[in-house]
Design a protein around this motif. Structure first.
Motif, PDB file in Angstrom:
ATOM      1  N   PHE A 134      66.376  52.575  35.424  1.00  0.00           N
ATOM      2  CA  PHE A 134      66.065  54.003  34.429  1.00  0.00           C
ATOM      3  C   PHE A 134      66.725  54.849  35.346  1.00  0.00           C
ATOM      4  O   PHE A 134      66.611  55.302  36.338  1.00  0.00           O
ATOM      5  CB  PHE A 134      64.585  54.271  34.436  1.00  0.00           C
ATOM      6  CG  PHE A 134      64.029  53.229  33.469  1.00  0.00           C
ATOM      7  CD1 PHE A 134      64.226  53.140  32.121  1.00  0.00           C
ATOM      8  CD2 PHE A 134      63.150  52.242  34.083  1.00  0.00           C
ATOM      9  CE1 PHE A 134      63.338  52.193  31.501  1.00  0.00           C
ATOM     10  CE2 PHE A 134      62.487  51.139  33.587  1.00  0.00           C
ATOM     11  CZ  PHE A 134      62.486  51.359  31.904  1.00  0.00           C
ATOM     12  N   ARG A 139      64.101  61.670  31.634  1.00  0.00           N
ATOM     13  CA  ARG A 139      64.785  60.359  31.532  1.00  0.00           C
ATOM     14  C   ARG A 139      66.091  60.440  30.777  1.00  0.00           C
ATOM     15  O   ARG A 139      66.282  61.258  29.657  1.00  0.00           O
ATOM     16  CB  ARG A 139      63.885  59.579  30.549  1.00  0.00           C
ATOM     17  CG  ARG A 139      64.284  58.323  30.394  1.00  0.00           C
ATOM     18  CD  ARG A 139      64.488  57.191  31.426  1.00  0.00           C
ATOM     19  NE  ARG A 139      63.273  57.093  32.130  1.00  0.00           N
ATOM     20  CZ  ARG A 139      62.369  56.347  32.130  1.00  0.00           C
ATOM     21  NH1 ARG A 139      62.591  55.348  31.077  1.00  0.00           N
ATOM     22  NH2 ARG A 139      61.242  55.940  32.851  1.00  0.00           N
ATOM     23  N   GLY A 160      68.066  54.156  29.860  1.00  0.00           N
ATOM     24  CA  GLY A 160      67.745  52.758  30.337  1.00  0.00           C
ATOM     25  C   GLY A 160      68.627  51.870  30.648  1.00  0.00           C
ATOM     26  O   GLY A 160      68.349  50.544  30.288  1.00  0.00           O
TER      27      GLY A 160
END
Ligand code: NAG
Ligand code: NAG
Ligand code: NAG
Length: 647
Positions: A257, A269, A272
């Motif tokens: 990640f 974030r 991924g």
């Protein structure tokens, strides 16, 4: 065993003898003598007779407890059904069959057990290489548990075996378990954990007395050795792009990640995906990027700092003014909109010579574009002309081999020289005759070449501009052209001035010398010797008396010299001269003084009147001459004429 066989044989022989005696009335049960029943199941006991048309049946337990079952009799068969089997069915059941006066009995021992499910394997957590783990094997709802044996194996290796030989003080279903703690190793991957439970119930073979559960060992390795590779560099140019790839080791293979650390420390974030590509980077995108390798049992993180540099424009060179020979000038070099400036170095060079350099090592506490500059004051010399001022800005980027980040600007130096060595030539001369032409030429050295400005100085000191030519030409000068002329040499470095006085002169003409009342007077008379010149001031007139011993300059007033009471010695030659640079005129007169017998002073009244009149006439003559000259000036004043009039 043989003893039992003998006993059974003996009983059956006795029964056979009884049946034979009562016309073969016989009883049989199924199962014959013993039934093993699992709690919760449904179990039936069957009693059958032969040798009797309509027997009657009854069931009882040996200790006269309730039957805990249902009896169904039909014809020669009676069935006792226990559904579900429970602890209350653990008895020896007797079936009694009656036929007329005959009565037969047969017993069945019902034994119960519970072993309904396969063992359960529980782990205290995920298996991690090197970390102790407890595995528990659980056998639920067992009875009679004093007969239970549990084995726990890892592959073929028996880790633990246990018999539960406890006292059975009560009838109940119990869950028994076995625990083993061990440290997994990498070789354990793929092996099977086996939990095998055995219930030892004598002479029972029809029912399963062994149950086992297997579990494949899933061994984990917490993520470690998280590595980030950055291409091309952690230092980027604005608008540039970067690709970062992250890898992490672990079992199972960690998920990757990518996040960006925000100012408050939280992670935002981003992806991924192991590979993170950032394009069109801006300065605000600078910061700490975090890669995390994550699997079931842990995470491992690695950070990388990206710096997006802004270095969008060349430095700007500015001078405080035009460089002038010998005069201090400040040069500044400005590097606009740079980031990060803690690695910025600015250098100022003159030609090959480093004048000044500076490294900006300030802490950067905020992400912003800043303009940094370096200043230097120096004194230019003429030798500097042709050299080049160089401003070089460098962003020191250690890791970046592919593009040394450097920008520079240059500015050629032209050193100005303030006007100097100013010189004026007047042709033909600074004193000229009226009507002639005069050229006044001015020159001055300077860089760039000075502009020449000719002016005339007015009485109040002001300058009246006349010409921007180097030569100021005055054609056909007039008396009023006399005055002070100023030449200025001007360039952007300064100015320089020179003055010249121009004198316009008129050649004397029409000079007249008279003696009043006469050239011939008597001793004691008063004589006025008067010299006039129409076009020159009286101050330019010199009146002399000639003598062998030398001339005597007479003190005249307005060109007139008065001899009171003339003596004999006053006789002689009188000369009047008007002379300047452009010409001269000379007149002479001879005064004759006659002696008188009567030497007594004499002053005739007529003479007095005449004298008085002459003092009026002389200015009058001057005025006439003045007006005549005015008229002359209005017309064309010919140089040729003027020359002609000269004697
Ligand atoms: C990861 O990146 C590759 C290549 O850019 C792309 O094909 C793939 O779909 C991405 N996977 C995820 C989960 O974003
Ligand atoms: C003044 O300059 C002009 C042009 O150069 C020339 O023709 C003229 O003769 C000069 N006059 C004098 C008095 O020098
Ligand atoms: C001098 O300047 C005048 C204007 O002031 C110009 O007309 C003339 O041509 C110039 N003469 C020379 C010789 O440069």
């Amino acid at each position: 065993m043989p003893g039992k066989m003998v006993l059974f044989f003996g009983v059956s022989t006795l029964l056979w003898m009884m049946i034979a005696a009562s016309q073969a009335f016989k009883i049989e049960t199924f199962p014959e003598s013993r039934s093993l029943a699992q709690i919760g199941d449904s179990v039936s006991l069957t009693c059958t007779t032969t040798g009797c048309a309509s027997p009657t049946f009854s069931w009882r337990t040996q200790i006269d407890s309730p039957l805990n079952g249902k009896v169904r009799s039909e014809g020669t068969t009676s069935t006792l059904t226990m559904d579900p089997v429970s602890f209350e069915n653990e008895h020896s059941y007797l079936c009694t069959a009656t036929c007329e006066s005959k009565k037969l009995e047969k017993g069945i021992q019902v034994e119960i057990y519970s072993f309904p499910k396969d063992p359960e394997i529980h782990l205290s957590g995920p298996l991690e290489v090197g970390e102790p783990i407890t595995v528990k094997c659980l056998v639920p709802d067992v009875y009679p548990f004093d007969r239970l044996e549990v084995d726990l194996l890892k592959g073929d290796y028996l880790m633990k075996k246990q018999d539960f030989l406890e006292d059975m003080d009560r009838k109940s279903l119990e869950t028994k378990s076995l625990e083993v703690t061990f440290i997994p190793v990498i070789e354990d991957i793929g092996k099977l954990l086996v939990c095998r439970a055995k219930l030892h119930i004598d002479e029972i073979d029809s029912e399963p007395k062994e149950r086992e559960t297997t579990k494949e060992l899933q061994v984990y390795i917490s993520p470690k050795n998280t590595v980030i590779s950055v291409n091309p560099s952690t230092r980027l140019q604005e608008g540039g792009s970067v690709t970062m790839t992250c890898s992490s080791e672990g079992l199972p293979v960690p998920e990757i990640f990518w996040s960006k650390k925000q100012d408050n420390g939280n992670l935002q974030r981003l992806s991924g995906n192991a590979t993170l590509t950032l394009i069109a980077m801006r300065m605000e995108d600078s910061g700490i990027y975090v890669c995390e390798g994550v699997n079931q049992i842990g995470k491992s993180r690695k950070e990388v700092e990206l710096i997006v540099q802004a270095f969008p424009r060349d430095p700007e060179i500015e001078l405080s003014g035009p460089p002038v020979n010998g005069r201090p000038v400040t040069v500044s070099c400005k590097v606009p909109n740079v980031y990060p400036f803690d690695r910025l170095e600015i250098e100022l060079l003159k030609g090959e010579t480093m004048m000044k350099n500076k490294e900006f090592l300030e802490e950067e506490d905020k992400k912003s574009l800043e303009t940094k500059s370096l200043e230097m004051t120096f004194i230019p010399t003429m030798e500097d002309t042709g050299k080049v001022l160089v401003c070089q800005a460098k962003l020191h980027i250690d890791e970046m081999e592919f593009e040394p980040k450097q920008r520079q600007s240059t500015q050629p130096l032209f050193v100005n020289v303030a006007p100097r060595d100013i010189a004026v030539w007047v042709s033909p001369s600074s004193i000229v005759e009226e009507g002639r032409s005069v050229n006044m030429t001015c020159s001055s050295y300077g860089l760039p070449a000075p502009k020449i400005l000719w002016s005339r100085q007015l009485k109040n000191g002001d300058l009246q501009p006349l010409s921007e030519n180097t030569t100021l030409a005055l054609i056909s000068t007039k008396l009023e052209d006399s005055g002070i002329y100023v030449c200025e040499g001007i360039n952007l470095a300064g100015k320089s001035r020179k003055e010249v006085e121009l004198v316009i002169q008129v050649a004397p003409k029409d000079i007249q010398l008279t003696a009043f009342p006469s050239k011939s007077v008597k001793e004691g008379d008063t004589v006025i010797i008067s010299c006039t010149c129409g076009n020159v001031p009286e101050t330019w007139i010199i009146l002399k008396k000639k003598a062998e011993t030398g001339d005597t300059v007479l003190k005249s007033i307005d060109g007139a010299y008065t001899i009171r009471k003339a003596q004999l010695e006053d006789a002689g030659v009188y000369e009047c001269e008007s002379k300047n640079e452009v010409g001269s005129q000379l007149r002479s007169i001879t005064l004759d003084v006659k002696g008188r017998e009567n030497s007594k002073d004499y002053f005739s009244p007529e003479l007095l009147v005449l004298y008085c009149a002459s003092s009026l006439i002389i200015p009058a003559i001057g005025m006439i001459i003045y007006f005549a000259r005015k008229a002359n000036m209005k017309g064309s004043y010919s140089l040729v004429e003027a020359q002609k009039s000269k004697v």
